[in-house]
Write a protein that holds these residues in place. Structure first.
Motif, PDB file in Angstrom:
ATOM      1  N   LEU A 188       0.732  -1.208  -0.034  1.00 38.29           N
ATOM      2  CA  LEU A 188       0.184   0.076  -0.033  1.00 38.29           C
ATOM      3  C   LEU A 188       0.909   1.240  -0.065  1.00 38.29           C
ATOM      4  N   ASP A 189       0.801   2.016  -1.058  1.00 41.18           N
ATOM      5  CA  ASP A 189       1.471   3.249  -1.152  1.00 41.18           C
ATOM      6  C   ASP A 189       2.957   3.047  -1.240  1.00 41.18           C
ATOM      7  N   GLY A 190       3.395   1.873  -1.677  1.00 41.31           N
ATOM      8  CA  GLY A 190       5.014   1.687  -1.808  1.00 41.31           C
ATOM      9  C   GLY A 190       5.367   0.639  -0.718  1.00 41.31           C
ATOM     10  N   GLN A 191       4.594   0.524   0.394  1.00 39.70           N
ATOM     11  CA  GLN A 191       4.969  -0.050   1.569  1.00 39.70           C
ATOM     12  C   GLN A 191       4.471  -1.553   1.782  1.00 39.70           C
ATOM     13  N   SER A 192       5.368  -2.645   1.843  1.00 38.87           N
ATOM     14  CA  SER A 192       4.576  -3.980   1.707  1.00 38.87           C
ATOM     15  C   SER A 192       4.079  -4.104   2.919  1.00 38.87           C
ATOM     16  N   VAL A 193       2.810  -5.116   3.004  1.00 35.98           N
ATOM     17  CA  VAL A 193       2.106  -5.494   4.283  1.00 35.98           C
ATOM     18  C   VAL A 193       2.471  -6.768   4.197  1.00 35.98           C
ATOM     19  N   ASP A 194       2.492  -7.360   5.528  1.00 37.29           N
ATOM     20  CA  ASP A 194       2.748  -8.836   5.847  1.00 37.29           C
ATOM     21  C   ASP A 194       1.523  -9.665   5.533  1.00 37.29           C
ATOM     22  N   ASN A 195       0.447  -9.315   5.840  1.00 38.59           N
ATOM     23  CA  ASN A 195      -0.715 -10.168   5.752  1.00 38.59           C
ATOM     24  C   ASN A 195      -1.975  -9.406   5.331  1.00 38.59           C
ATOM     25  N   TRP A 196      -3.082 -10.115   4.915  1.00 38.19           N
ATOM     26  CA  TRP A 196      -4.446  -9.891   4.385  1.00 38.19           C
ATOM     27  C   TRP A 196      -5.081  -8.867   5.234  1.00 38.19           C
ATOM     28  N   ASP A 197      -4.949  -9.357   6.518  1.00 35.65           N
ATOM     29  CA  ASP A 197      -5.871  -8.560   7.547  1.00 35.65           C
ATOM     30  C   ASP A 197      -5.326  -7.117   7.917  1.00 35.65           C
ATOM     31  N   ASN A 198      -3.880  -7.094   8.145  1.00 34.88           N
ATOM     32  CA  ASN A 198      -3.484  -5.762   8.052  1.00 34.88           C
ATOM     33  C   ASN A 198      -3.574  -5.048   6.999  1.00 34.88           C
ATOM     34  N   PHE A 199      -3.324  -5.519   5.728  1.00 28.13           N
ATOM     35  CA  PHE A 199      -3.416  -4.710   4.502  1.00 28.13           C
ATOM     36  C   PHE A 199      -4.925  -3.990   4.439  1.00 28.13           C
ATOM     37  N   SER A 200      -6.101  -4.856   4.651  1.00 25.72           N
ATOM     38  CA  SER A 200      -7.426  -4.657   4.604  1.00 25.72           C
ATOM     39  C   SER A 200      -7.780  -3.272   5.408  1.00 25.72           C
ATOM     40  N   GLN A 201      -6.984  -3.561   6.663  1.00 27.22           N
ATOM     41  CA  GLN A 201      -7.331  -2.477   7.998  1.00 27.22           C
ATOM     42  C   GLN A 201      -6.748  -1.121   7.439  1.00 27.22           C
ATOM     43  N   GLN A 202      -5.389  -1.335   6.723  1.00 22.67           N
ATOM     44  CA  GLN A 202      -4.627  -0.128   6.279  1.00 22.67           C
ATOM     45  C   GLN A 202      -5.217   0.808   5.141  1.00 22.67           C
ATOM     46  N   LEU A 203      -5.709  -0.410   4.107  1.00 23.39           N
ATOM     47  CA  LEU A 203      -6.763   0.156   3.183  1.00 23.39           C
ATOM     48  C   LEU A 203      -7.661   1.012   3.454  1.00 23.39           C
ATOM     49  N   LEU A 204      -8.650   0.321   4.334  1.00 25.85           N
ATOM     50  CA  LEU A 204      -9.810   1.073   4.692  1.00 25.85           C
ATOM     51  C   LEU A 204      -9.131   2.354   5.565  1.00 25.85           C
ATOM     52  N   ALA A 205      -8.506   2.613   6.357  1.00 25.55           N
ATOM     53  CA  ALA A 205      -7.955   3.747   7.155  1.00 25.55           C
ATOM     54  C   ALA A 205      -7.553   4.790   6.077  1.00 25.55           C
ATOM     55  N   ALA A 206      -6.763   4.216   5.077  1.00 23.58           N
ATOM     56  CA  ALA A 206      -6.441   5.314   3.986  1.00 23.58           C
ATOM     57  C   ALA A 206      -7.323   5.876   3.065  1.00 23.58           C
ATOM     58  N   VAL A 207      -8.157   5.113   2.985  1.00 28.34           N
ATOM     59  CA  VAL A 207      -9.434   5.465   1.930  1.00 28.34           C
ATOM     60  C   VAL A 207     -10.363   6.456   2.827  1.00 28.34           C
ATOM     61  N   LYS A 208     -10.614   6.057   4.173  1.00 31.96           N
ATOM     62  CA  LYS A 208     -11.377   7.088   5.131  1.00 31.96           C
ATOM     63  C   LYS A 208     -10.697   8.306   5.281  1.00 31.96           C
ATOM     64  N   ALA A 209      -9.257   8.255   5.395  1.00 29.26           N
ATOM     65  CA  ALA A 209      -8.620   9.637   5.531  1.00 29.26           C
ATOM     66  C   ALA A 209      -8.587  10.390   4.514  1.00 29.26           C
ATOM     67  N   HIS A 210      -8.321   9.806   3.241  1.00 30.39           N
ATOM     68  CA  HIS A 210      -8.337  10.737   1.797  1.00 30.39           C
ATOM     69  C   HIS A 210      -9.353  10.248   0.948  1.00 30.39           C
ATOM     70  N   ALA A 211     -10.700  10.289   1.359  1.00 30.96           N
ATOM     71  CA  ALA A 211     -11.578   9.914   0.574  1.00 30.96           C
ATOM     72  C   ALA A 211     -11.760  10.824  -0.786  1.00 30.96           C
ATOM     73  N   ASN A 212     -11.228  11.720  -1.131  1.00 32.00           N
ATOM     74  CA  ASN A 212     -11.174  12.373  -2.295  1.00 32.00           C
ATOM     75  C   ASN A 212     -10.163  11.700  -3.060  1.00 32.00           C
ATOM     76  N   LYS A 213      -9.288  11.110  -2.827  1.00 29.56           N
ATOM     77  CA  LYS A 213      -7.967  10.295  -3.766  1.00 29.56           C
ATOM     78  C   LYS A 213      -8.602   9.248  -4.534  1.00 29.56           C
ATOM     79  N   PRO A 214      -8.068   9.256  -5.623  1.00 33.33           N
ATOM     80  CA  PRO A 214      -8.376   7.956  -6.591  1.00 33.33           C
ATOM     81  C   PRO A 214      -7.569   6.664  -5.882  1.00 33.33           C
ATOM     82  N   VAL A 215      -8.138   5.375  -6.188  1.00 34.78           N
ATOM     83  CA  VAL A 215      -7.183   4.353  -5.872  1.00 34.78           C
ATOM     84  C   VAL A 215      -6.914   3.849  -7.389  1.00 34.78           C
TER      85      VAL A 215
END
Length: 139
Positions: free
Chosen positions: A76-103
């Protein structure tokens, strides 16, 4: 020429036997019922239609998701994430924090299709619109 003697045959004997016709109708009905209940599961994905649209819709500083062929599969944003659960939580947090940014999704050519479908299902479930899928032009 066939002649019918009305005195020797009843009207009941002149009607055709419909038993074979009914057998065929029931066989066709069973066939149609068995084949009509097949459900096809699909995942709706909206992809960009042309390369020019990709260039026109590019915005500065998007949230980037990378799929890699080997573990760890996610970045996510160039930083590798070790497992799916951490990745999904970080992605939801990033989308929530920056709702106007495209994915933007960038997948390795040899990345697992299973991981890509898992990601797309997750995005659809959480109503996250992926505006771009990065691909390399064939030249």
């Amino acid at each position: 020429m066939i002649s019918i003697n009305n005195h020797q045959q009843n009207a009941d004997e002149l009607t055709p036997d419909l038993t074979p016709l009914l057998d065929i109708i029931f066989i066709v009905m069973v066939f149609l019922l068995l084949t009509a209940t097949v459900k096809i599961k699909a995942l709706d994905v909206e992809l960009p239609q042309t390369a020019t649209q990709i260039l026109q819709t590019t915005k500065a500083d998007p949230i980037t998701i990378n799929l890699v062929a080997a573990e760890p599969y996610w970045a996510l944003d160039g930083q590798s994430v070790d497992n799916w659960d951490n990745f999904s939580q970080q992605l939801l947090a990033a989308v929530k924090a920056h709702a106007n940014k495209p994915v933007v999704i960038g997948a390795d050519k040899k990345a697992s299709v299973e991981q890509m479908l898992k990601l797309l299902a997750f995005l659809q479930k959480n109503d996250i619109k992926a505006t771009q899928l990065l691909m390399e032009d064939q030249q």
